[in-house]
Design a protein around this motif. Structure first.
Motif, mmCIF file in Angstrom:
data_model
loop_
_atom_site.group_PDB
_atom_site.id
_atom_site.type_symbol
_atom_site.label_atom_id
_atom_site.label_comp_id
_atom_site.label_asym_id
_atom_site.label_seq_id
_atom_site.Cartn_x
_atom_site.Cartn_y
_atom_site.Cartn_z
ATOM 1 N N LYS A 428 22.273 70.597 -58.560
ATOM 2 C CA LYS A 428 23.115 69.635 -59.273
ATOM 3 C C LYS A 428 23.219 68.323 -58.505
ATOM 4 C CE LYS A 428 24.565 72.422 -62.617
ATOM 5 N NZ LYS A 428 24.342 72.153 -64.054
ATOM 6 N N MET A 429 22.991 68.398 -57.187
ATOM 7 C CA MET A 429 23.159 67.232 -56.332
ATOM 8 C C MET A 429 21.832 66.678 -55.830
ATOM 9 S SD MET A 429 25.628 66.932 -53.010
ATOM 10 C CE MET A 429 25.720 65.423 -52.039
ATOM 11 N N PHE A 430 20.850 67.561 -55.641
ATOM 12 C CA PHE A 430 19.584 67.150 -55.050
ATOM 13 C C PHE A 430 18.419 67.461 -55.983
ATOM 14 C CE2 PHE A 430 22.382 68.127 -51.425
ATOM 15 C CZ PHE A 430 22.313 66.922 -50.750
ATOM 16 N N SER A 431 17.406 66.609 -55.945
ATOM 17 C CA SER A 431 16.205 66.817 -56.762
ATOM 18 C C SER A 431 15.344 67.920 -56.150
ATOM 19 C CB SER A 431 15.388 65.525 -56.834
ATOM 20 O OG SER A 431 14.797 65.242 -55.572
ATOM 21 N N ARG A 432 14.362 68.347 -56.908
ATOM 22 C CA ARG A 432 13.443 69.365 -56.403
ATOM 23 C C ARG A 432 12.731 68.878 -55.140
ATOM 24 N NH1 ARG A 432 9.728 72.977 -60.254
ATOM 25 N NH2 ARG A 432 11.696 72.789 -61.357
ATOM 26 N N ASP A 433 12.355 67.597 -55.143
ATOM 27 C CA ASP A 433 11.687 67.038 -53.960
ATOM 28 C C ASP A 433 12.628 67.014 -52.756
ATOM 29 O OD1 ASP A 433 9.362 66.672 -55.360
ATOM 30 O OD2 ASP A 433 9.687 64.531 -55.748
ATOM 31 N N ASP A 434 13.889 66.649 -52.993
ATOM 32 C CA ASP A 434 14.873 66.657 -51.902
ATOM 33 C C ASP A 434 14.975 68.043 -51.271
ATOM 34 O OD1 ASP A 434 15.571 63.998 -52.361
ATOM 35 O OD2 ASP A 434 17.202 64.527 -53.727
ATOM 36 N N LEU A 435 15.109 69.052 -52.117
ATOM 37 C CA LEU A 435 15.263 70.417 -51.623
ATOM 38 C C LEU A 435 13.996 70.894 -50.920
ATOM 39 C CD1 LEU A 435 17.126 71.941 -54.702
ATOM 40 C CD2 LEU A 435 18.115 71.408 -52.471
#
Length: 484
Positions: A428-435
């Motif tokens: 909900k807070m981070f994009s797939r790339d962020d994660l």
């Protein structure tokens, strides 16, 4: 599958047999942290006495592929120290030495089992103190503070743990020992100290910490102010900041939180009032006097119904005792509760509290609010009765509140961490790339995934079959089988 005798023996050699707990009944004492709804009994609990023993235990884990979870005082509120089945808990409670107080350079070197408040007690004779002050500071340990990047009431002015840690000695997941940071706040190269602080025990285990100490303020002024509405109290917070005043702390409590705290510690709060603010200023005498007068005028302008100014150290301590007792005190007005932790912009405090009230009403549950109003760090407490079958509703409402904070431009956590509790909300807070980037960092430290697995980052196992509140099997309820 339980750990075999060969592995048991290896841990006994690493830490000493007297420092290994394998009795299932004794291990049950380590089955959860402060988020008691989630429980897993570890196969073993290790109680090493020094950094060398911690490293030796971790090397055994690496050699045999055993998952491990570091644990401090167990006061965390996000399931960050939840054990892993067929894994081990490495408790740091016996690493309790204050190694050095250096008043000239204003720093202290301590082991992770030292409590937060013990650092200030050791520094006080030198006119110094340690600024981060979680509500559990009498019992929470500095190792856990480093893991969660803990804050506390005075983080508005003084920042979080990361702003006060100069260096940390770390046992990496392969059992090697390294030091991140140094004697000065700024170090050349990548900020590995900054990466480690707040990583929730997923990158290694800290065994020695160097922290900054600050001079004790020349004066401290504290007031407790009542208001007829949450909105009015929130407007006071906004006006204080808009006036260019940076208080040491600005805390807010609502009716339910005040009721619970007064029942517990009788701190002199007004029961039944809609909202109360604790405002504290510290620093030079002249500056505090001028700003304190400004704060009083702002409170009056927004309809303050009672203004109590602490006239002594004892009265100030009583005000803070009421605020810091709030979490535990809620147990006096509800058999069960979840403590949530999210952040919103200060300008949206009124909006988020209205939304939380509406969500609680829709769920048929009460929500008490106590929080760091100065930086928008909310701590809604969702009250429920597990015996009445309200657990799932409460768990769902708690998650919805955390995700609401993200929707309003904030974050899932201010200081309690993600842990087990909010890992499934991370998308909900981070994009797939962020994660994916976060996972790559984690893999660089812990390629085998043995260090506090299942925390922070969402996984299909975690979000599909995560450990949760125990629900009895129908055959157990019928008396056909029993739980061991």
């Amino acid at each position: 599958m339980a750990l075999d005798k060969t592995i048991h023996s290896a841990f006994a050699r690493a830490t000493g047999p007297e420092n290994v707990i394998d009795d299932p009944v004794r291990c049950r004492a380590y089955e959860c942290d402060g988020l008691t709804g989630y429980r897993v009994v570890p196969d073993l609990v290790l109680l090493p006495r020094d950094a060398a023993a911690v490293a030796a235990a971790v090397r055994v884990c690496a050699e045999h592929g055993v998952a491990f979870v570091a644990r401090g005082a167990g006061t965390g509120l996000s399931g960050g120290a939840l054990p892993v089945a067929d894994g081990v808990v490495i408790s740091l409670s016996r690493l309790r030495r204050i190694l050095e107080i250096d008043p000239v350079n204003r720093r202290a070197v301590i082991e992770p089992g030292v409590t937060n408040l013990e650092i200030t007690a050791a520094a006080a004779p030198h006119g110094l103190y340690y600024a981060p002050d979680p509500s559990s500071q009498q019992v929470c340990t500095i190792g856990g503070n480093v893991a969660e990047n803990s804050g506390g009431a005075h983080c508005l002015k003084y920042g979080f743990t990361t702003n006060h840690v100069l260096a940390t000695e770390v046992v990496l997941p392969d059992g090697s020992i390294v030091t991140f940071g140094g004697d000065s706040p700024e170090q050349a190269g990548p900020d590995l100290r900054g990466v480690f602080v707040g990583s929730e025990g997923t990158l290694g285990i800290t065994t020695k910490i160097t922290v900054r100490l600050l001079p004790t303020p020349e004066t401290v002024r504290t007031l407790l102010a009542d208001f007829p509405s949450i909105g009015a109290a929130g407007d006071v917070v906004s006006d204080i900041v808009a006036a260019g005043i940076v208080p040491a702390a600005v805390e807010m409590m609502d009716t339910l939180a005040i009721e619970a705290a007064e029942q517990a510690v009788h701190a002199g709060y007004t029961v039944g009032v809609a909202a109360a603010l604790v405002v504290e200023l510290d620093g030079p005498v002249e500056e505090c006097e001028v700003q304190f007068d400004q704060v009083k005028r702002i409170c009056d302008r927004h309809g303050c119904t009672r203004l109590h100014i602490a006239g002594s150290a004892e009265e100030r301590a009583a005000i803070w005792r009421g605020r810091k007792a709030a979490f535990a005190a809620v147990g006096r007005i509800s058999p069960d509760y979840f403590v949530q932790d999210g952040v919103v912009p200060r300008t949206r405090l009124g909006e988020v509290l209205d939304r939380i009230a509406a969500m609680g009403k829709a769920a048929g549950l009460r929500v008490a609010n106590v929080f760091h109003a100065g930086d928008g760090n909310l701590h809604p407490l969702v009250l429920y009765n597990a015996a009445a079958g309200e657990t799932e509703r409460a768990e769902r409402l708690s998650a919805q509140i955390a995700e609401l904070c993200v929707e309003l431009g904030g974050s899932l956590s201010g200081e309690h961490g993600i842990g087990t509790d909010k890992a499934c909300s991370m998308p909900k807070m981070f994009s797939r790339d962020d994660l994916a980037v976060m996972q790559r960092v984690r893999d660089a430290f812990d390629p085998d995934g043995l260090c506090n697995p299942g925390k922070v980052l969402p996984t299909p196992r975690l979000c599909g079959e995560r450990p949760g509140p125990y629900r009895p099997h129908p055959l157990e309820e019928a008396g056909v089988i029993e739980r061991l």
